[in-house]
Scaffold this active site. Sequence first.
Site, PDB file in Angstrom:
ATOM      1  N   GLY A  21      39.222  42.547  48.678  1.00 13.40           N
ATOM      2  CA  GLY A  21      40.496  42.395  47.997  1.00 13.40           C
ATOM      3  C   GLY A  21      40.285  42.020  46.542  1.00 13.40           C
ATOM      4  CB  ALA A  22      40.177  39.786  44.403  1.00  9.30           C
TER       5      ALA A  22
ATOM      6  CG  HIS B  14      41.750  33.515  47.791  1.00 11.46           C
ATOM      7  ND1 HIS B  14      41.758  32.878  49.008  1.00 11.46           N
ATOM      8  CD2 HIS B  14      40.466  33.917  47.597  1.00 11.46           C
ATOM      9  CE1 HIS B  14      40.546  32.890  49.531  1.00 11.46           C
ATOM     10  NE2 HIS B  14      39.741  33.525  48.689  1.00 11.46           N
ATOM     11  CD  GLU B  15      39.598  36.242  44.760  1.00 11.97           C
ATOM     12  OE1 GLU B  15      38.498  35.728  44.478  1.00 11.97           O
ATOM     13  OE2 GLU B  15      39.856  36.665  45.898  1.00 11.97           O
TER      14      GLU B  15
ATOM     15  CD  GLU C 128      35.809  33.261  50.203  1.00 12.78           C
ATOM     16  OE1 GLU C 128      37.025  33.244  49.953  1.00 12.78           O
ATOM     17  OE2 GLU C 128      34.971  33.746  49.424  1.00 12.78           O
TER      18      GLU C 128
END
Length: 842
Positions: free
Chosen positions: A271-272, A307-308, A330
Amino acid sequence: MAEHITKKSFECLPATVIPIHYDITIRPFLDKFTFNGYATLDLQVKKSTNTMILYAAELKVDNVKLKLNANGKFENSSFNFQQKCDLKDELKGTIEMDEEHERMKISFVENLQEGNYQLSFDFVGMINDQMRGFYRNKYITRDGNEVQYGASTQFEPTDCRRAFPCWDEPNFKATFDITLITPKNLQAISNMPIKSESDFPSDKHWKITKFERTPIMSTYLVAYVVVGKSEHGRFALEFASKVLPFYAEYFDIKYPIAKADLIAISNFPFGAMENWGLITYRETALLIDPQFSSMNARQRVVMVVAHELAHQWFGNLVTMNWWTDLWLNEGFAKWIQHLAVDKFHPEFYIWTQFAADIFATFLIPDALKSSHPVEIPIEHPAEINQSFDKISYFKGASIIRMLHDYIGDEAFRKGLQSYLKKYSYKNTITEDLWSHLTEASGEPVKEVMSLWTRQIGYPFVTVTEKQQSNNTRILQLTQKRFIIDGSIDHKNLQWKIPITFVTKLNPTSIVKKILMDKPEITITLENISEDDWIKLNYNSIGLYRVKYESKTLAHLEEPIVSKILSPQDRLIIQDDSAALCNAGHQSFVDYLKLLLSSYKEEDDFTVWKSILLTIRNLLSLIEYTDYYGDFKKYCLNFFSSINEKLGWDGKPNEDPLIVMLRPRILIIMGSAGHPEIINEARRRFKYHINGNLIDPNIREAVYIIVSMYGDENILEELQQLHKIADMTEEKNNAEKQDLYMGVAGCAVNCVGRDIVWKYLKKNWIPLVECFGEKNHSLMKFVELCLSDFADENIANEIKLFFDSVNTPVVTRAVKQVVETICMRAKILQRDSKMIKEYLKQH
């Protein structure tokens, strides 16, 4: 030829020599898909040695030199190396390449003494097409007439070694100076701001871009990109500008890098990726088109961005010591992204969605006997990619959420800030976090939480009403590990479970909270009349399932129907019921009855998401029976009320959750064969291809329904739409990065499933060669394409096939798929006759 080191089991690199600083120059040739590189590494020899081992994969290394640093300056005297050949007296050292273990060993004639050295070398590599290391990405020019290429990096977990030789383990942190030599018409980007740009002396069509020195960081976070396209990033950028200061305040640490670039990559495996200062995304996780993007796509973007950005502190500033503690990175980021999105987009009710998307989702694979602890022992790099799964991310996030609730926000933030400040630019293990949270809260965090991180699975708590006297109720609670097929846990695992209760008298607040630290306990609840309901696990925060007696469950019908219970509580009651049916603790007839009696008038998006997942699984299971048509009639009846309320078209200023629910209901109604839904989808699709565009929020539903009942003409029209689409969200890129999605889409029914299985058997070796044997996408082919079979013979066939092809990255996925298929087969053997009779009666 280079010599090859004898095969041996994996060991981490020795710490006798450590990197202090890398100076890396890369020159990519996008016409030939190759790159040249030059590196100078400042090293410290910690202990006298005659060998130096670092990682290198798919690289040709040449001109290796070593200089001694005396009093901070490097002397002219040097050792010169080359790959071993017939040079005798002149040879001062040798290089051995270990292709299997992706290592380069430099051996010296004499021992290197403790001190500082400088190692330099040239290298050449391929800009590969496997979405790892330094790889190519293809895009189409805005006029749609030309294919062009850029190049980008993806180093996590172990692919920096494909870009330059390095100490490619997370605990060998160093600083980096990156220089890119690129054509002038392309943009060069790296972790840090640009320090200088100049012409390349020997070719004025090229430029040299030097970047500022990075902070101390792990190799997997190094990034550089050569790109020629950017668009549709404003929505994500505006959100990021809010989230960064929020995290800085929450962590009480300023953002550690001088910039924060967010860039979409046309071909991207995840996703990233949280590269420090240069976060890379697949296009659907970053780009939003104001005209064509759905509400669901907008929510995905803010979730991934949050998130990132969290990783810039938790993961980048403080990094796990080894991949065993991947969950620290994570799981935490997955939890706190919800905190950030809830603050800036409260309209998404994201903590309610957590219950369905994170909590209830991890409970499924973690009930398999082939699951793993969140602190997963990693004995070989081949196992690392397998750990990027729902256990590390979703269970990890749920553990953090339960811990946050257990010790309270104030103590949690205090301990977290202390932890981040102490270990800034360093590496940690899980126990380091427990230690700081224990000190901040005064609670036995390690004693309680280690059982959740080091043990496989989770418990289910059986509730038995032992006695009712006046307004006092005595309950007996027992805990056992919940296993998906109902088999016995021979290890007799136990947990320390934070148990909460809500009651009819107090439906929105906890009336009792205990720590269940034994296999069986007795609880007394006050102010409970004989007909009052009780519920365990308020808001689905505790990591356990609950099994109620029939009468206890029956009492919960009223607060579900009246919606006195929170959406999280309504969600988990039916989700636990479905899981207990899977395990054979009750019949699926009980679940179908529960839905009709308690959930037909449900109106919450998140509750429906959870129900829809179970119904989809049942549809794919009952498809193998002769009463599939009867079950589709049940679905049409059950979903009729919510379908009538939502209809096809949204209303002005409609709740975003309603917007996201509508297409899901349309799809399930279309799948169940609702004739009006199917005809309306066909009508809207016809208008769409003639230029009267469908609302982007229901466009996917229309595409799915018409393809489900379409002919070759529909297929050609869909292919044409795909061809002309500009946004990846609309295009649903069916090229390499998402090939598994296209294949999985063909496995939505039993006929397609058989075709897909034959395709995978025939093409598995070419797929592995195409993607690379460690690529995470290979796991998706197994998980998404094969889980819905319901025949133990096919399960055995799948096991035997993958045993024969030996692809380590899918080992755990295959075990889980085989276990899931066998569980589904047992459901049919056990419940099929009762379900058939129930459906015929209703």
